[in-house]
Design a protein around this motif. Structure first.
Motif, PDB file in Angstrom:
ATOM      1  N   PHE A   1      -0.297   9.264 -21.825  1.00  0.00           N
ATOM      2  CA  PHE A   1      -0.717   8.362 -21.089  1.00  0.00           C
ATOM      3  C   PHE A   1       0.449   7.824 -20.048  1.00  0.00           C
ATOM      4  CE2 PHE A   1      -4.634   8.552 -23.751  1.00  0.00           C
ATOM      5  CZ  PHE A   1      -5.577   8.377 -22.821  1.00  0.00           C
ATOM      6  N   GLY A   2       1.612   7.731 -20.927  1.00  0.00           N
ATOM      7  CA  GLY A   2       2.796   6.850 -20.259  1.00  0.00           C
ATOM      8  C   GLY A   2       3.201   8.037 -19.087  1.00  0.00           C
ATOM      9  N   ILE A   3       3.080   9.461 -19.121  1.00  0.00           N
ATOM     10  CA  ILE A   3       3.334  10.313 -18.152  1.00  0.00           C
ATOM     11  C   ILE A   3       2.420  10.114 -16.625  1.00  0.00           C
ATOM     12  CG2 ILE A   3       3.570  12.811 -17.331  1.00  0.00           C
ATOM     13  CD1 ILE A   3       4.369  13.144 -20.612  1.00  0.00           C
ATOM     14  N   VAL A   4       1.358   9.859 -17.289  1.00  0.00           N
ATOM     15  CA  VAL A   4       0.125   9.475 -16.214  1.00  0.00           C
ATOM     16  C   VAL A   4       0.571   8.316 -15.629  1.00  0.00           C
ATOM     17  CG1 VAL A   4      -2.141   9.023 -15.721  1.00  0.00           C
ATOM     18  CG2 VAL A   4      -1.526  10.885 -17.269  1.00  0.00           C
TER      19      VAL A   4
ATOM     20  N   SER B   1       7.767   6.726  -7.067  1.00  0.00           N
ATOM     21  CA  SER B   1       8.108   6.898  -5.715  1.00  0.00           C
ATOM     22  C   SER B   1       9.292   7.404  -5.285  1.00  0.00           C
ATOM     23  CB  SER B   1       8.007   5.322  -4.877  1.00  0.00           C
ATOM     24  OG  SER B   1       8.483   5.783  -3.652  1.00  0.00           O
ATOM     25  N   GLN B   2       9.333   8.882  -5.138  1.00  0.00           N
ATOM     26  CA  GLN B   2      10.606   9.563  -4.832  1.00  0.00           C
ATOM     27  C   GLN B   2      10.374  10.199  -3.662  1.00  0.00           C
ATOM     28  OE1 GLN B   2      13.083   9.680  -7.220  1.00  0.00           O
ATOM     29  NE2 GLN B   2      11.932   8.252  -8.563  1.00  0.00           N
ATOM     30  N   VAL B   3      11.463  10.929  -3.197  1.00  0.00           N
ATOM     31  CA  VAL B   3      11.518  11.535  -1.880  1.00  0.00           C
ATOM     32  C   VAL B   3      10.607  12.769  -1.833  1.00  0.00           C
ATOM     33  CG1 VAL B   3      13.146  12.641  -0.407  1.00  0.00           C
ATOM     34  CG2 VAL B   3      14.017  10.847  -1.484  1.00  0.00           C
ATOM     35  N   TRP B   4      10.509  13.143  -2.908  1.00  0.00           N
ATOM     36  CA  TRP B   4       9.633  14.468  -3.026  1.00  0.00           C
ATOM     37  C   TRP B   4       8.105  14.312  -3.542  1.00  0.00           C
ATOM     38  CZ3 TRP B   4       8.550  14.694  -8.122  1.00  0.00           C
ATOM     39  CH2 TRP B   4       9.309  13.990  -9.070  1.00  0.00           C
ATOM     40  N   TYR B   5       7.945  13.021  -3.960  1.00  0.00           N
ATOM     41  CA  TYR B   5       6.396  12.686  -4.128  1.00  0.00           C
ATOM     42  C   TYR B   5       6.289  11.200  -4.424  1.00  0.00           C
ATOM     43  CZ  TYR B   5       2.493  12.133  -7.085  1.00  0.00           C
ATOM     44  OH  TYR B   5       1.064  11.797  -7.543  1.00  0.00           O
ATOM     45  N   THR B   6       5.036  10.496  -3.901  1.00  0.00           N
ATOM     46  CA  THR B   6       4.843   9.341  -4.096  1.00  0.00           C
ATOM     47  C   THR B   6       3.494   9.099  -4.768  1.00  0.00           C
ATOM     48  OG1 THR B   6       6.327   8.521  -2.397  1.00  0.00           O
ATOM     49  CG2 THR B   6       4.685   6.873  -3.248  1.00  0.00           C
ATOM     50  N   GLY B   7       3.387   8.575  -5.751  1.00  0.00           N
ATOM     51  CA  GLY B   7       2.026   8.377  -6.591  1.00  0.00           C
ATOM     52  C   GLY B   7       1.128   7.487  -5.607  1.00  0.00           C
ATOM     53  N   PRO B   8      -0.348   7.413  -6.081  1.00  0.00           N
ATOM     54  CA  PRO B   8      -1.124   6.614  -5.208  1.00  0.00           C
ATOM     55  C   PRO B   8      -0.818   5.213  -5.389  1.00  0.00           C
ATOM     56  CG  PRO B   8      -2.262   7.822  -7.108  1.00  0.00           C
ATOM     57  CD  PRO B   8      -0.858   8.313  -6.963  1.00  0.00           C
ATOM     58  N   ILE B   9      -0.573   4.641  -6.815  1.00  0.00           N
ATOM     59  CA  ILE B   9      -0.337   3.221  -6.776  1.00  0.00           C
ATOM     60  C   ILE B   9       1.174   2.819  -6.176  1.00  0.00           C
ATOM     61  CG2 ILE B   9      -0.018   1.580  -8.566  1.00  0.00           C
ATOM     62  CD1 ILE B   9      -1.945   2.539 -10.276  1.00  0.00           C
ATOM     63  N   GLY B  10       2.065   3.878  -6.403  1.00  0.00           N
ATOM     64  CA  GLY B  10       3.253   3.523  -5.799  1.00  0.00           C
ATOM     65  C   GLY B  10       3.137   3.415  -4.277  1.00  0.00           C
ATOM     66  N   LYS B  11       2.233   4.330  -3.521  1.00  0.00           N
ATOM     67  CA  LYS B  11       2.143   4.145  -2.045  1.00  0.00           C
ATOM     68  C   LYS B  11       1.568   2.616  -1.801  1.00  0.00           C
ATOM     69  CE  LYS B  11       1.202   8.722  -0.750  1.00  0.00           C
ATOM     70  NZ  LYS B  11       0.335  10.041  -0.268  1.00  0.00           N
ATOM     71  N   MET B  12       0.169   2.360  -2.725  1.00  0.00           N
ATOM     72  CA  MET B  12      -0.360   0.963  -2.559  1.00  0.00           C
ATOM     73  C   MET B  12       0.657  -0.114  -2.383  1.00  0.00           C
ATOM     74  SD  MET B  12      -4.139   1.451  -3.769  1.00  0.00           S
ATOM     75  CE  MET B  12      -3.600   1.926  -5.462  1.00  0.00           C
ATOM     76  N   ALA B  13       1.774  -0.167  -3.445  1.00  0.00           N
ATOM     77  CA  ALA B  13       2.357  -1.306  -3.919  1.00  0.00           C
ATOM     78  C   ALA B  13       3.503  -1.251  -2.758  1.00  0.00           C
ATOM     79  CB  ALA B  13       3.297  -1.037  -5.085  1.00  0.00           C
ATOM     80  N   GLY B  14       3.953  -0.468  -1.749  1.00  0.00           N
ATOM     81  CA  GLY B  14       4.926  -0.705  -0.892  1.00  0.00           C
ATOM     82  C   GLY B  14       4.547  -0.249   0.484  1.00  0.00           C
ATOM     83  N   ALA B  15       5.601  -0.135   1.241  1.00  0.00           N
ATOM     84  CA  ALA B  15       5.274   0.122   2.804  1.00  0.00           C
ATOM     85  C   ALA B  15       5.188   1.730   2.885  1.00  0.00           C
ATOM     86  CB  ALA B  15       6.459  -0.400   3.432  1.00  0.00           C
TER      87      ALA B  15
ATOM     88  N   ASP C   1       8.624   2.529  -6.202  1.00  0.00           N
ATOM     89  CA  ASP C   1       8.936   2.793  -7.642  1.00  0.00           C
ATOM     90  C   ASP C   1       8.120   1.922  -8.690  1.00  0.00           C
ATOM     91  OD1 ASP C   1       9.317   4.593  -9.464  1.00  0.00           O
ATOM     92  OD2 ASP C   1      11.260   5.170  -8.934  1.00  0.00           O
ATOM     93  N   LEU C   2       7.092   2.155  -9.060  1.00  0.00           N
ATOM     94  CA  LEU C   2       6.599   1.431 -10.057  1.00  0.00           C
ATOM     95  C   LEU C   2       6.320   2.420 -11.249  1.00  0.00           C
ATOM     96  CD1 LEU C   2       3.702  -0.786  -8.312  1.00  0.00           C
ATOM     97  CD2 LEU C   2       5.838  -1.655  -9.290  1.00  0.00           C
ATOM     98  N   GLY C   3       6.973   3.447 -11.410  1.00  0.00           N
ATOM     99  CA  GLY C   3       6.966   4.473 -12.421  1.00  0.00           C
ATOM    100  C   GLY C   3       7.212   4.132 -13.913  1.00  0.00           C
ATOM    101  N   PHE C   4       8.328   3.301 -14.141  1.00  0.00           N
ATOM    102  CA  PHE C   4       8.594   2.688 -15.460  1.00  0.00           C
ATOM    103  C   PHE C   4       7.689   1.712 -15.849  1.00  0.00           C
ATOM    104  CE2 PHE C   4      11.433  -0.660 -13.770  1.00  0.00           C
ATOM    105  CZ  PHE C   4      11.450  -1.655 -14.836  1.00  0.00           C
ATOM    106  N   GLU C   5       7.366   0.729 -14.875  1.00  0.00           N
ATOM    107  CA  GLU C   5       6.736  -0.303 -15.456  1.00  0.00           C
ATOM    108  C   GLU C   5       5.299   0.350 -15.875  1.00  0.00           C
ATOM    109  OE1 GLU C   5       9.144  -2.227 -12.046  1.00  0.00           O
ATOM    110  OE2 GLU C   5       8.170  -0.158 -12.498  1.00  0.00           O
ATOM    111  N   LEU C   6       4.546   1.305 -15.099  1.00  0.00           N
ATOM    112  CA  LEU C   6       3.296   1.633 -15.451  1.00  0.00           C
ATOM    113  C   LEU C   6       3.159   2.812 -16.666  1.00  0.00           C
ATOM    114  CD1 LEU C   6       1.562   2.212 -11.862  1.00  0.00           C
ATOM    115  CD2 LEU C   6       1.250   0.397 -13.614  1.00  0.00           C
ATOM    116  N   ALA C   7       4.559   3.495 -16.577  1.00  0.00           N
ATOM    117  CA  ALA C   7       4.652   4.304 -18.024  1.00  0.00           C
ATOM    118  C   ALA C   7       4.668   3.315 -19.297  1.00  0.00           C
ATOM    119  CB  ALA C   7       5.897   5.161 -17.835  1.00  0.00           C
TER     120      ALA C   7
END
Length: 520
Positions: A464-467, A474-488, A493-499
């Motif tokens: 679940f943490g990985i999900v 939010s990385q150069v090579w990939y941005t998650g759906p929530i990461g996209k909504m959170a920024g411009a 990058d909200l990866g560690f907070e959501l993990a």
């Protein structure tokens, strides 16, 4: 700082011999050097001589209470101070402007907040070392089982090798910058690697001896860098015209904050490795405060230095940094104002990387042993040699891509360390305290899969943490759906907070069910 009154962080039952538990702990009669010497037959005498010469024999085996030391509690502060007040920490601050175009005030505020968060998390893990006498990866078995502990060990090996690779590249860059065309970058990388190898090969005591004093020279040099840099001229508004605004600015702050958090919390998976020989009744609050200060203060001081150096707008300094983010060359340019004295300080600063690389090397070897019994049977110092070869080769191969390696690695690093810390903390506070479902750690079972948790709860919480990391990153090579909504446009990058959040919500009920069904 020894007492047993601090129940909030866990306690030790002196009569029964384990942390908050009710089963006696078996004390190993043979010393580790005798056990290993017997195991290797014809090579036993050679290994005995090696261990008698001062090389540490103990690997991931638990340190019994009667083999603890009462001295050097202040190493909780001094070691981490030496580890973090080094050249390797400066580029983290450089990224604030180089990668995220933050102005100095915004960079400093971000550094303070996320460094404090990472320091709290890492300091908590450190308190478990004296209480259990176990290395960090072995402690994780009590929440995630033998298989889960192996999973964390694999991640930690990758983490420490990544840290080590960035360390030898930067140290090599800086050594090569001291005298152009004399020392090639590859040679500088090898020198840093060899110097890191020596104390780790010898072991725990030598690691602490080195780290106890290494911070003194680097603190002086960092102060000099602040002063000499001011001669070149700091411009606090240097990035104001290029800094993003609105949601884009929030995205930059969150993404840079993830890197800062990763640079601090990256030590959490090794934090208990370096105080397992302290007495079991060492005050946990003392360990926590000393470790926190040893992390937070030097990291803030040094990362802020990197951000401050980026406010120098003189084209000579901008060209020194270059398009590849060569921090070593930038620092060399700053210190060049002092001529030969500046070159001497630059050499010392390059060698400071050794302090940072020692725990990478030492703990990576321990994590290999924690993969399972077949790996633990191989002497620790042999794994140290293998780790040295691995990161030196990786450093040589990736020497032209330092900034890309650093920014991508540190932000991704923060993802798994976040859910690792949460799982270990919830196991400790919710299930291992007196009155909890398990009532403590049965320390005699550290290497007994049939007595440890099955690990399903821990592994599911990791999943679940990985999900959470994937949908929030939010990385150069990939941005998650929530990461996209959170920024411009480029996301936040909200990866560690959501993990951390996903693992925190799912682990307690899963672990409760696991205990209810299995009793462990």
């Amino acid at each position: 700082m020894s007492n047993d009154s601090s129940q909030g962080l866990g306690s030790y039952d002196k009569e029964k011999g384990l942390a908050n538990g009710n089963t006696e702990v078996h004390v190993i009669e043979d010393a580790p050097d005798q056990v290993i010497a017997k195991r290797f037959g014809v090579f036993g005498p050679l290994l005995s001589k090696l261990f008698q010469s001062g090389v540490e024999a103990r690997g991931v085996e638990r340190v019994p209470e009667n083999q603890r030391e009462t001295k050097n509690s202040w190493n909780n502060l001094l070691m981490w101070w030496s580890v973090n007040m080094v050249l390797t920490t400066i580029p983290v601050g450089v990224l604030a402007q180089y990668a995220f175009t933050l102005t100095l005030p915004h960079a400093i505020a971000t550094i303070f907040c996320f460094a404090a968060l990472g320091s709290v998390a890492t300091a908590f893990i450190a308190i478990l070392g004296p209480q259990t006498g176990l290395r960090t990866m072995i402690i994780s078995r009590y929440s995630s089982g033998y298989l889960g502990g192996t999973f964390f060990s694999v991640l930690n090996i990758i983490t420490q090798l990544g840290f080590a690779t960035t360390a030898v590249i930067l140290g090599g860059q800086t050594l090569a910058s001291t005298n152009a065309n004399t020392l090639p970058l590859v040679g500088g990388i090898i020198i840093i690697g060899v110097f890191s190898l020596i104390p780790c090969f010898i072991g725990y005591n030598m690691v602490h001896v080195y780290e106890r004093y290494a911070w003194m020279a680097t603190l002086f040099i960092m102060c000099c860098l602040y002063g000499v840099g001011s001669k070149a001229g700091y411009n606090i508004n240097a990035q104001k015209s290029s800094e993003d605004t609105g949601r884009a600015l929030s995205s930059d702050i969150l993404s840079f904050g993830a890197i800062v958090f990763g640079s601090v919390a990256g030590w959490a998976p090794v934090a208990a490795d370096y105080n397992v020989r302290l007495p079991v009744d060492t005050n946990p609050w003392g360990v926590f405060v000393l470790t926190f200060c040893g992390l937070f203060l030097p990291i803030v001081f040094t990362v802020t230095l990197g951000a401050t150096l980026m406010t120098i707008t003189d084209p000579v300094y901008v060209d020194a940094l270059g398009s590849d983010g060569n921090t070593g060359a930038l620092i060399a340019q700053v210190l060049s104002l002092w001529g030969g004295g500046g070159k001497f300080l630059l050499v010392l600063l390059a060698l400071s990387v050794v302090s940072n690389n020692i725990p990478n090397t030492y703990s990576a070897a321990l994590s290999i042993q924690a993969l399972g019994r077949p790996f633990a049977m191989v002497p620790r110092f042999l794994w140290v040699l293998l780790v040295f070869v691995a990161y030196t080769v990786a450093g040589i191969a990736g020497r032209e891509h330092f900034s890309a390696i650093l920014s991508n690695f540190l932000s991704i690093l923060s993802y798994w360390t976040a859910f690792f810390i949460v799982i270990v903390a919830e196991e400790h506070f919710l299930f291992r305290q007196k009155g909890g479902r398990l009532g403590g750690y049965n320390l005699a079972d550290w290497d007994n899969p049939s007595k440890l948790p099955i690990g399903i709860a821990g592994l599911l919480a990791c999943s679940f943490g990985i999900v959470g990391a994937v949908v929030g990153m939010s990385q150069v090579w990939y941005t998650g759906p929530i990461g996209k909504m959170a920024g411009a446009a480029h996301g936040a990058d909200l990866g560690f907070e959501l993990a951390a959040g996903f693992a925190a919500v799912t682990f307690p009920p899963l672990r409760w069910i696991e205990i209810r069904l299995t009793g462990r």
